[in-house]
Scaffold this motif. Structure first.
Motif, PDB file in Angstrom:
ATOM      1  N   ASP A 100       0.831  -1.211   0.000  1.00 14.19           N
ATOM      2  CA  ASP A 100       0.000   0.000   0.000  1.00 14.19           C
ATOM      3  C   ASP A 100       0.862   1.256   0.000  1.00 14.19           C
ATOM      4  O   ASP A 100       0.639   2.186  -0.791  1.00 14.19           O
ATOM      5  N   ARG A 101       1.839   1.279   0.887  1.00 13.08           N
ATOM      6  CA  ARG A 101       2.719   2.454   0.975  1.00 13.08           C
ATOM      7  C   ARG A 101       3.542   2.620  -0.293  1.00 13.08           C
ATOM      8  O   ARG A 101       3.692   3.736  -0.810  1.00 13.08           O
ATOM      9  N   LEU A 102       4.075   1.519  -0.809  1.00 10.60           N
ATOM     10  CA  LEU A 102       4.917   1.595  -1.999  1.00 10.60           C
ATOM     11  C   LEU A 102       4.122   2.035  -3.226  1.00 10.60           C
ATOM     12  O   LEU A 102       4.610   2.826  -4.044  1.00 10.60           O
ATOM     13  N   PHE A 103       2.890   1.525  -3.347  1.00  8.56           N
ATOM     14  CA  PHE A 103       2.081   1.898  -4.508  1.00  8.56           C
ATOM     15  C   PHE A 103       1.711   3.380  -4.452  1.00  8.56           C
ATOM     16  O   PHE A 103       1.774   4.087  -5.463  1.00  8.56           O
ATOM     17  N   GLU A 104       1.326   3.840  -3.275  1.00  5.61           N
ATOM     18  CA  GLU A 104       0.969   5.250  -3.121  1.00  5.61           C
ATOM     19  C   GLU A 104       2.170   6.149  -3.405  1.00  5.61           C
ATOM     20  O   GLU A 104       2.046   7.210  -4.025  1.00  5.61           O
ATOM     21  N   GLN A 105       3.332   5.711  -2.965  1.00  5.79           N
ATOM     22  CA  GLN A 105       4.552   6.479  -3.210  1.00  5.79           C
ATOM     23  C   GLN A 105       4.919   6.486  -4.691  1.00  5.79           C
ATOM     24  O   GLN A 105       5.419   7.491  -5.215  1.00  5.79           O
ATOM     25  N   ALA A 106       4.645   5.378  -5.378  1.00  9.45           N
ATOM     26  CA  ALA A 106       5.018   5.262  -6.790  1.00  9.45           C
ATOM     27  C   ALA A 106       4.050   5.990  -7.713  1.00  9.45           C
ATOM     28  O   ALA A 106       4.457   6.555  -8.735  1.00  9.45           O
ATOM     29  N   ASP A 107       2.766   5.997  -7.352  1.00  7.95           N
ATOM     30  CA  ASP A 107       1.726   6.580  -8.210  1.00  7.95           C
ATOM     31  C   ASP A 107       1.733   8.104  -8.086  1.00  7.95           C
ATOM     32  O   ASP A 107       0.860   8.712  -7.464  1.00  7.95           O
ATOM     33  N   LYS A 108       2.697   8.727  -8.714  1.00 11.69           N
ATOM     34  CA  LYS A 108       2.894  10.170  -8.564  1.00 11.69           C
ATOM     35  C   LYS A 108       1.779  10.990  -9.213  1.00 11.69           C
ATOM     36  O   LYS A 108       1.454  12.079  -8.748  1.00 11.69           O
ATOM     37  N   ASP A 109       1.206  10.479 -10.304  1.00 13.89           N
ATOM     38  CA  ASP A 109       0.140  11.235 -10.968  1.00 13.89           C
ATOM     39  C   ASP A 109      -1.250  10.857 -10.459  1.00 13.89           C
ATOM     40  O   ASP A 109      -2.263  11.340 -10.974  1.00 13.89           O
ATOM     41  N   LYS A 110      -1.298   9.985  -9.449  1.00 13.63           N
ATOM     42  CA  LYS A 110      -2.554   9.570  -8.810  1.00 13.63           C
ATOM     43  C   LYS A 110      -3.570   9.029  -9.822  1.00 13.63           C
ATOM     44  O   LYS A 110      -4.773   9.262  -9.717  1.00 13.63           O
ATOM     45  N   SER A 111      -3.073   8.262 -10.771  1.00 11.37           N
ATOM     46  CA  SER A 111      -3.943   7.693 -11.803  1.00 11.37           C
ATOM     47  C   SER A 111      -4.506   6.334 -11.403  1.00 11.37           C
ATOM     48  O   SER A 111      -5.374   5.793 -12.096  1.00 11.37           O
ATOM     49  N   GLY A 112      -3.996   5.774 -10.323  1.00 12.49           N
ATOM     50  CA  GLY A 112      -4.448   4.450  -9.903  1.00 12.49           C
ATOM     51  C   GLY A 112      -3.740   3.324 -10.620  1.00 12.49           C
ATOM     52  O   GLY A 112      -4.114   2.157 -10.476  1.00 12.49           O
ATOM     53  N   ALA A 113      -2.699   3.660 -11.394  1.00 12.56           N
ATOM     54  CA  ALA A 113      -1.918   2.655 -12.114  1.00 12.56           C
ATOM     55  C   ALA A 113      -0.487   3.160 -12.253  1.00 12.56           C
ATOM     56  O   ALA A 113      -0.236   4.370 -12.201  1.00 12.56           O
ATOM     57  N   ILE A 122      10.175   3.511  -8.405  1.00 15.45           N
ATOM     58  CA  ILE A 122       9.869   2.979  -7.073  1.00 15.45           C
ATOM     59  C   ILE A 122      10.766   1.791  -6.733  1.00 15.45           C
ATOM     60  O   ILE A 122      11.155   1.606  -5.572  1.00 15.45           O
ATOM     61  N   LEU A 123      11.135   0.993  -7.725  1.00 15.00           N
ATOM     62  CA  LEU A 123      12.041  -0.124  -7.450  1.00 15.00           C
ATOM     63  C   LEU A 123      13.418   0.386  -7.039  1.00 15.00           C
ATOM     64  O   LEU A 123      14.044  -0.153  -6.118  1.00 15.00           O
ATOM     65  N   ASN A 124      13.881   1.422  -7.712  1.00 20.28           N
ATOM     66  CA  ASN A 124      15.180   2.004  -7.350  1.00 20.28           C
ATOM     67  C   ASN A 124      15.132   2.633  -5.959  1.00 20.28           C
ATOM     68  O   ASN A 124      16.052   2.465  -5.153  1.00 20.28           O
ATOM     69  N   GLU A 125      14.053   3.346  -5.669  1.00 14.09           N
ATOM     70  CA  GLU A 125      13.932   4.010  -4.373  1.00 14.09           C
ATOM     71  C   GLU A 125      13.741   2.989  -3.251  1.00 14.09           C
ATOM     72  O   GLU A 125      14.372   3.071  -2.196  1.00 14.09           O
ATOM     73  N   ALA A 126      12.873   2.004  -3.490  1.00 13.26           N
ATOM     74  CA  ALA A 126      12.578   1.012  -2.449  1.00 13.26           C
ATOM     75  C   ALA A 126      13.739   0.057  -2.210  1.00 13.26           C
ATOM     76  O   ALA A 126      13.801  -0.592  -1.160  1.00 13.26           O
ATOM     77  N   GLU A 129      15.528   0.188   1.030  1.00 17.64           N
ATOM     78  CA  GLU A 129      14.904  -0.472   2.181  1.00 17.64           C
ATOM     79  C   GLU A 129      14.819  -1.979   1.980  1.00 17.64           C
ATOM     80  O   GLU A 129      14.987  -2.750   2.926  1.00 17.64           O
ATOM     81  N   PHE A 130      14.574  -2.390   0.734  1.00 17.42           N
ATOM     82  CA  PHE A 130      14.461  -3.811   0.391  1.00 17.42           C
ATOM     83  C   PHE A 130      15.536  -4.109  -0.654  1.00 17.42           C
ATOM     84  O   PHE A 130      15.312  -3.931  -1.859  1.00 17.42           O
ATOM     85  N   SER A 131      16.687  -4.534  -0.195  1.00 17.50           N
ATOM     86  CA  SER A 131      17.859  -4.640  -1.071  1.00 17.50           C
ATOM     87  C   SER A 131      17.653  -5.607  -2.231  1.00 17.50           C
ATOM     88  O   SER A 131      18.285  -5.466  -3.278  1.00 17.50           O
ATOM     89  N   HIS A 132      16.760  -6.602  -2.063  1.00 19.49           N
ATOM     90  CA  HIS A 132      16.580  -7.584  -3.132  1.00 19.49           C
ATOM     91  C   HIS A 132      15.867  -7.000  -4.351  1.00 19.49           C
ATOM     92  O   HIS A 132      15.822  -7.637  -5.405  1.00 19.49           O
ATOM     93  N   LEU A 133      15.326  -5.792  -4.233  1.00 21.75           N
ATOM     94  CA  LEU A 133      14.680  -5.159  -5.380  1.00 21.75           C
ATOM     95  C   LEU A 133      15.692  -4.557  -6.350  1.00 21.75           C
ATOM     96  O   LEU A 133      15.356  -4.260  -7.499  1.00 21.75           O
ATOM     97  N   ALA A 134      16.929  -4.379  -5.890  1.00 20.17           N
ATOM     98  CA  ALA A 134      17.931  -3.679  -6.696  1.00 20.17           C
ATOM     99  C   ALA A 134      18.213  -4.392  -8.016  1.00 20.17           C
ATOM    100  O   ALA A 134      18.255  -3.764  -9.078  1.00 20.17           O
ATOM    101  N   GLU A 135      18.411  -5.718  -7.960  1.00 21.60           N
ATOM    102  CA  GLU A 135      18.752  -6.435  -9.188  1.00 21.60           C
ATOM    103  C   GLU A 135      17.598  -6.425 -10.180  1.00 21.60           C
ATOM    104  O   GLU A 135      17.810  -6.405 -11.399  1.00 21.60           O
TER     105      GLU A 135
END
Length: 302
Positions: A100-113, A122-126, A129-135
């Protein structure tokens, strides 16, 4: 059969008694094998101290080691116990639990997608916090560059690029929240514990030593999330080396893949020599290589 050796595959040892070992195969069938000398390699059991700590500390559910956070603090100890190597397993947080938090943070234009650019951001930013997302972020980066073939080879491991759920994502992909959740679930399912190797333990030991030097480890008071601004432990895989005899070795080099042969054997011997802790040991190992090459190891001739 090879040189008088019989291999019994897909079986486990059920019991050992004087002169006989009993093995059981996958079908549950028992076989009794007669022996003169038995060498039984069964792996390692949990250290008694580790087992005792696991029994008294809350939240310790791993089957063979103590669970720690990303700073290598043992969970349930209020930051007063640290563990690394075979005694510890880092309890890696799952990104899907924060969808929920990640999606809200990623959806910058508030389009719901999420567009492909929003997903990449969002993968780069997250990944902080979650190192396994980097690759997986690197896989996405590699797919959206003009020189994608070259970038893919160096920006992400080939295995990660082929197995990542993002390998099939196209440039015009749009993800709903539910699809984003499914994507994170697939990525999280690939989470694996760090390998039980000396390379991991060495890096963890150096990390804890650095915290000690900086004065960040002070007992329960060190339980603050940031630990005085210190970064959580991150393992950097430098590759693997294995000597296979006849001056040959096998190397698994990140970004390049496996290398085999005499050249790899020379690199292995060089590493084994210069990895010694003192100049004296380096000279002893180097002269041993030379002596073995010239005279061999059959000391019965001398």
């Amino acid at each position: 059969m090879c040189r008088g050796i019989d291999l019994v595959l897909n079986s486990r040892v059920a019991s050992v008694r004087d002169g006989y070992v009993t093995v059981v195969n996958k079908a549950g069938q028992e076989q009794e094998i007669k022996f003169g000398a038995c060498v039984w390699a069964t792996g390692i059991a949990m250290n008694p101290l580790v087992k005792q700590l696991q029994e008294v500390l809350p939240g310790q559910t791993h089957f063979r080691s103590l669970l720690t956070d990303e700073f290598l603090r043992v969970k349930g100890s209020d930051g007063s116990i640290w563990a690394f190597g075979d005694a510890a397993t880092i309890d890696q947080p799952k990104a899907v639990e924060y969808v929920d938090r990640l999606f809200e943070q990623a959806d910058k234009d508030k389009s719901g997608a999420l567009s492909i650019e929003e997903l990449k951001d969002i993968l780069n930013e997250a990944s902080k916090e979650f190192s396994h997302l980097a690759e997986h972020a690197q896989v996405l980066e590699a797919k959206n560059t003009p020189l994608r073939g070259l970038v893919r080879a160096f920006a992400a491991d080939a295995a990660a690029a082929n197995t990542s759920p993002l390998s099939t994502v196209e440039e015009d992909t749009v993800l709903t929240k539910e699809q984003f959740k499914e994507l994170l679930q697939k990525i999280d399912s690939g989470l694996r514990a760090l390998p039980a190797t000396a390379q991991v333990a060495k890096q963890q030991g150096e990390y804890i030593a650095e915290l000690l030097v900086q004065g960040h480890i002070t007992g329960p008071a060190a339980a603050a999330p940031a630990l005085g601004g210190s970064k959580p432990f991150r393992y950097f895989h430098k590759g693997s080396l294995a000597y296979v005899g006849s001056d040959k070795a096998v190397m698994d080099v990140p970004k390049l893949g496996p290398i085999f042969g005499t050249g790899a054997g020379l690199l292995w011997k060089s590493y084994e020599t210069f990895a010694q802790i003192s100049l004296r040991n380096q000279l002893l190992v180097a002269t041993d290589w030379v002596r073995t090459k010239v005279f061999g190891r059959d000391i019965s001739r001398f």
